[in-house]
Design a protein around this motif. Structure first.
Motif, PDB file in Angstrom:
ATOM      1  N   ALA A   1      40.129  27.048  31.572  1.00 58.66           N
ATOM      2  CA  ALA A   1      39.414  27.224  32.836  1.00 58.66           C
ATOM      3  C   ALA A   1      38.129  27.955  32.508  1.00 58.66           C
ATOM      4  N   SER A   2      37.111  27.744  33.329  1.00 58.27           N
ATOM      5  CA  SER A   2      35.827  28.388  33.066  1.00 58.27           C
ATOM      6  C   SER A   2      35.939  29.895  33.228  1.00 58.27           C
ATOM      7  N   HIS A   3      35.035  30.612  32.584  1.00 58.68           N
ATOM      8  CA  HIS A   3      34.959  32.063  32.714  1.00 58.68           C
ATOM      9  C   HIS A   3      34.846  32.460  34.183  1.00 58.68           C
ATOM     10  N   ARG A   4      34.040  31.708  34.924  1.00 62.43           N
ATOM     11  CA  ARG A   4      33.832  31.989  36.341  1.00 62.43           C
ATOM     12  C   ARG A   4      35.156  31.874  37.124  1.00 62.43           C
ATOM     13  N   ASP A   5      35.904  30.817  36.861  1.00 65.22           N
ATOM     14  CA  ASP A   5      37.182  30.626  37.568  1.00 65.22           C
ATOM     15  C   ASP A   5      38.192  31.697  37.172  1.00 65.22           C
ATOM     16  N   LEU A   6      38.181  32.075  35.901  1.00 69.79           N
ATOM     17  CA  LEU A   6      39.116  33.122  35.460  1.00 69.79           C
ATOM     18  C   LEU A   6      38.764  34.459  36.110  1.00 69.79           C
ATOM     19  N   ARG A   7      37.463  34.725  36.268  1.00 65.57           N
ATOM     20  CA  ARG A   7      37.080  35.991  36.911  1.00 65.57           C
ATOM     21  C   ARG A   7      37.517  36.003  38.369  1.00 65.57           C
ATOM     22  N   ALA A   8      37.385  34.870  39.051  1.00 62.57           N
ATOM     23  CA  ALA A   8      37.844  34.809  40.448  1.00 62.57           C
ATOM     24  C   ALA A   8      39.340  35.142  40.521  1.00 62.57           C
ATOM     25  N   GLU A   9      40.098  34.569  39.606  1.00 60.19           N
ATOM     26  CA  GLU A   9      41.539  34.838  39.570  1.00 60.19           C
ATOM     27  C   GLU A   9      41.808  36.305  39.248  1.00 60.19           C
ATOM     28  N   ALA A  10      41.040  36.868  38.344  1.00 57.71           N
ATOM     29  CA  ALA A  10      41.218  38.269  37.952  1.00 57.71           C
ATOM     30  C   ALA A  10      40.917  39.204  39.123  1.00 57.71           C
ATOM     31  N   VAL A  11      39.880  38.885  39.893  1.00 55.92           N
ATOM     32  CA  VAL A  11      39.524  39.715  41.056  1.00 55.92           C
ATOM     33  C   VAL A  11      40.679  39.712  42.061  1.00 55.92           C
ATOM     34  N   ARG A  12      41.195  38.524  42.350  1.00 57.18           N
ATOM     35  CA  ARG A  12      42.307  38.421  43.326  1.00 57.18           C
ATOM     36  C   ARG A  12      43.530  39.196  42.843  1.00 57.18           C
ATOM     37  N   ALA A  13      43.847  39.046  41.546  1.00 53.85           N
ATOM     38  CA  ALA A  13      45.020  39.746  40.998  1.00 53.85           C
ATOM     39  C   ALA A  13      44.818  41.259  41.040  1.00 53.85           C
ATOM     40  N   ALA A  14      43.593  41.712  40.793  1.00 55.57           N
ATOM     41  CA  ALA A  14      43.310  43.148  40.761  1.00 55.57           C
ATOM     42  C   ALA A  14      43.454  43.756  42.155  1.00 55.57           C
ATOM     43  N   VAL A  15      42.955  43.054  43.163  1.00 53.85           N
ATOM     44  CA  VAL A  15      43.059  43.544  44.547  1.00 53.85           C
ATOM     45  C   VAL A  15      44.526  43.650  44.949  1.00 53.85           C
ATOM     46  N   SER A  16      45.294  42.656  44.584  1.00 53.17           N
ATOM     47  CA  SER A  16      46.715  42.657  44.913  1.00 53.17           C
ATOM     48  C   SER A  16      47.436  43.782  44.177  1.00 53.17           C
ATOM     49  N   GLU A  17      47.119  43.973  42.903  1.00 55.15           N
ATOM     50  CA  GLU A  17      47.774  45.016  42.105  1.00 55.15           C
ATOM     51  C   GLU A  17      47.529  46.407  42.674  1.00 55.15           C
ATOM     52  N   VAL A  18      46.294  46.630  43.181  1.00 54.79           N
ATOM     53  CA  VAL A  18      45.946  47.945  43.716  1.00 54.79           C
ATOM     54  C   VAL A  18      46.527  48.132  45.127  1.00 54.79           C
ATOM     55  N   GLY A  19      47.026  47.051  45.718  1.00 52.89           N
ATOM     56  CA  GLY A  19      47.709  47.151  47.006  1.00 52.89           C
ATOM     57  C   GLY A  19      46.789  47.004  48.204  1.00 52.89           C
TER      58      GLY A  19
ATOM     59  N   ALA B   1      40.943  47.111  37.005  1.00 56.29           N
ATOM     60  CA  ALA B   1      42.026  46.124  36.884  1.00 56.29           C
ATOM     61  C   ALA B   1      41.458  44.708  36.711  1.00 56.29           C
ATOM     62  N   THR B   2      40.293  44.438  37.292  1.00 59.08           N
ATOM     63  CA  THR B   2      39.664  43.119  37.110  1.00 59.08           C
ATOM     64  C   THR B   2      39.407  42.864  35.630  1.00 59.08           C
ATOM     65  N   ALA B   3      38.864  43.863  34.945  1.00 59.00           N
ATOM     66  CA  ALA B   3      38.571  43.709  33.513  1.00 59.00           C
ATOM     67  C   ALA B   3      39.844  43.446  32.719  1.00 59.00           C
ATOM     68  N   THR B   4      40.889  44.200  33.029  1.00 63.25           N
ATOM     69  CA  THR B   4      42.154  44.023  32.306  1.00 63.25           C
ATOM     70  C   THR B   4      42.720  42.624  32.523  1.00 63.25           C
ATOM     71  N   HIS B   5      42.722  42.187  33.796  1.00 71.67           N
ATOM     72  CA  HIS B   5      43.260  40.845  34.089  1.00 71.67           C
ATOM     73  C   HIS B   5      42.411  39.760  33.432  1.00 71.67           C
ATOM     74  N   LEU B   6      41.098  39.917  33.451  1.00 70.65           N
ATOM     75  CA  LEU B   6      40.222  38.893  32.864  1.00 70.65           C
ATOM     76  C   LEU B   6      40.494  38.753  31.364  1.00 70.65           C
ATOM     77  N   THR B   7      40.612  39.891  30.688  1.00 69.24           N
ATOM     78  CA  THR B   7      40.911  39.858  29.249  1.00 69.24           C
ATOM     79  C   THR B   7      42.223  39.129  28.987  1.00 69.24           C
ATOM     80  N   GLU B   8      43.222  39.444  29.803  1.00 65.60           N
ATOM     81  CA  GLU B   8      44.538  38.830  29.617  1.00 65.60           C
ATOM     82  C   GLU B   8      44.486  37.327  29.912  1.00 65.60           C
ATOM     83  N   LEU B   9      43.745  36.934  30.942  1.00 65.19           N
ATOM     84  CA  LEU B   9      43.628  35.502  31.265  1.00 65.19           C
ATOM     85  C   LEU B   9      42.926  34.755  30.128  1.00 65.19           C
TER      86      LEU B   9
END
Lengths: 234, 234
Positions: free
Chosen positions: A68-86, A48-56
């Motif tokens: 936003a930097s790639h690094r900041d987008l990845r941080a956001e993608a990680v948080r979104a992925a953890v939340s999505e998986v519950g 899910a991190t990969a999917t969110h990062l691509t979308e961001l």
């Protein structure tokens, strides 16, 4: 088929030169195991991190959200992925750990030797959506070296947006037809082809074979690319 | 003396890694001989080209004149040098030839091997006043490779202007004290030191020894730098 004669080879890095998918999966499983999360859930977080990062990145390129930097987008993608998986939210330290993992991605077994051979023969350039410092430290860790390593960052867009490829064209002061994009992703090569770059598809594990006849060159790894272009063995 | 422990080594290229002075002299003598100019006059043209180029870069950095690429400034410097020495103006083809010479500058004998050793151990980055494409093709010709090769161009200033060094600091996302500037020019290292970078003076032919105790490290070549930092032999 005539042998293509590009003056410069421009390499996608994530997935093409290093195993980003495996690196993210391994790091995510290890990080989440430490707080007792289930391995299968961690594997879903990694995907899910990969999917969110691509979308961001797509939303930044399209202007839907500010740069936003790639690094900041990845941080956001990680948080979104953890939340999505519950799973429970990660603390900042764990998020930082899963962002810094980019600098530790392992090259495919042929990558360093393939680039070494190709560098004696052609201009060897990296073009990555990653930040330049991520690219530099990843190269140090993996034993990779370049004539020039470029981040798409100055364009404030990400591949496959045309502006991202123009970073390489403009920096090299070459015509698009003198440059060959090398990537393991059909979307990346199609983006490059739209600007007139030559294209080389690299067949990596878990990537399907490309649609037939779509690219100038199809190789199984970077050593085969060196063979195809006539780069001397070392 | 404690061993410095920089996270990144940032290399000046012209004079430090490649012999720009010898390359310009050789190319100028060869080009001017072809139209019958005297060798001693050609050697004076080569020296005057360097002086004019430095002055043109200084005027761009200070805002005295609008930004122009390193390549364009060198073309202007070549024309000014020929006129100053009292020779007939060069045609456009000869000027282009004396500009393109940057891409063919020869590395010092230790350079490629020294960078190879250092790359296993430290972040190895180029920072040059040359254009990025000049830097890329020069690296191909000379067998040099980097984790990251940076031109000062994005700053629209040239070393020793502080903005030029900030290109490296910002791109690497490091603190100045984590970075060591490596150069064969006192003016370059003083420029870097003003921003807080560590400094390593490399003693090259025709460059005097540096003022005593001014720099963190003084070495005779890049292999000695590798030894000093503890980079393993290959």
């Amino acid at each position: 088929m005539p042998v293509p004669r590009p003056r410069a080879l421009v390499f996608d890095v994530m997935g093409t030169v290093v195993d980003d998918v495996g690196g993210v999966r391994e790091a995510t499983v290890a990080a989440l195991a430490r707080r007792g999360d289930d391995e299968q859930a961690a594997i879903r977080v990694a995907a899910a991190t990969a999917t969110h990062l691509t979308e961001l990145m797509r939303r930044v390129s399209s202007g839907d959200r500010p740069w936003a930097s790639h690094r900041d987008l990845r941080a956001e993608a990680v948080r979104a992925a953890v939340s999505e998986v519950g799973l429970a939210p990660l603390d900042g330290g764990l998020v930082a750990q899963l962002v810094d993992v980019v600098e530790t991605f392992k090259p495919w077994p042929d990558s360093a030797a393939g680039l070494d051979r190709l560098r004696t023969h052609r201009l060897v350039v990296a073009l990555s959506n990653a930040d330049p410092d991520e690219l530099a430290f990843l190269s140090l860790t993996g034993g990779l070296a370049w004539h020039l390593a470029l981040s798409t960052r100055p364009s404030q867009a990400f591949k496959p947006d045309p502006r991202a490829y123009e970073v390489a064209i403009d920096t090299l002061d070459l015509r698009p037809g003198q440059v060959m994009m090398v990537a393991a992703h059909v979307w990346d090569l199609r983006g490059a082809a739209r600007l007139g770059l030559q294209t080389c598809y690299v067949q990596r594990p878990d990537e399907g074979p490309p649609p037939e006849d779509e690219f100038d060159l199809v190789v199984s790894d970077l050593l085969e690319l060196a063979d195809a272009l006539g780069a001397p063995a070392r």
